[in-house]
Scaffold this active site. Structure first.
Site, short mmCIF file in Angstrom:
data_model
loop_
_atom_site.label_atom_id
_atom_site.label_comp_id
_atom_site.label_asym_id
_atom_site.label_seq_id
_atom_site.Cartn_x
_atom_site.Cartn_y
_atom_site.Cartn_z
CE LYS A 121 76.80 55.44 0.78
NZ LYS A 121 76.67 56.35 -0.29
CG ASP A 139 73.76 52.52 -3.24
OD1 ASP A 139 73.26 51.59 -3.35
OD2 ASP A 139 74.83 52.64 -4.11
#
Length: 208
Positions: A121, A139
């Site tokens: 991420k 996320d």
């Protein structure tokens, strides 16, 4: 509504109603962005923005952070979630950037993930913002919104990421990442989402 139509409606609405979508983290360089994103894991951007000015004043470059003392870094980020782990990761990240990349923050997703404390991420966020790479960081906000709007049924962040990238044009992906984050942060919240005023209510899978 087909999946393609669903994506077209969602991206079309965002293009019309949120033409400018950017990170809420405050930064002035790839180094500062990387540090801020690492600190933001399980922590709010607002809190991170309160901490980073003093941190960057003390360590203005990645080379400065690479020779930092753990206790001093810890003291500067003590109000952030998991400060001990993050202090270790920041110093180790900086040391590897200096030793392996000549002090320049890499923008390749795979290279970024060789840095301590940098997962997929975080790497995607850096590559997307700094290099405008056609990737989407997933996320908790992006994961939640993607499921509620029926954009993905993926059971993992990586599965959702691949679904989004499969259906969103490459040139829109850097902005789409922020669209979904901001929408999840302020409208499609985890608790008490603003369903009554949501433009996507007619086909949302969560409203009922």
């Amino acid at each position: 509504m087909t999946l393609k139509e669903r994506y077209n409606v969602v991206t079309g609405w965002f293009e019309a109603n949120m033409p400018v979508a950017e990170s809420e983290l405050v930064f002035e360089s790839p180094y500062q962005l990387l540090v801020a994103v690492m600190l933001s894991a399980q922590c709010t951007d607002k809190r991170v923005n309160m901490v980073t000015p003093a941190l960057f004043l003390r360590y203005p470059t990645v080379a400065d952070l690479a020779v930092a003392e753990f206790d001093e870094v810890l003291g500067l980020i003590s109000s952030i979630s998991f400060p001990n782990n993050k202090a270790c990761h920041l110093i180790a990240m900086a040391q590897r950037v200096v030793s392996h990349y000549g002090g320049e923050i890499p923008t390749d997703v795979d290279e970024l993930q060789t840095l301590q404390g940098v997962g997929r991420k975080t790497a995607n966020v850096l590559a997307s913002i700094v290099a405008q790479s056609p990737v989407i960081a997933v996320d908790t906000h992006v994961f939640r919104v993607s499921h509620r709007l029926g954009l993905s049924k993926g059971k993992t962040p990586t599965a959702v990421e691949l679904d989004l990238e499969r259906h969103i044009a490459p040139e829109l992906r850097p902005k789409a990442h922020h669209w979904l984050i901001l929408f999840g942060r302020y409208t499609c919240t985890a608790r008490k989402p603003k369903c009554v005023t949501c433009a996507f209510r007619p086909f949302c899978t969560y409203k009922d």
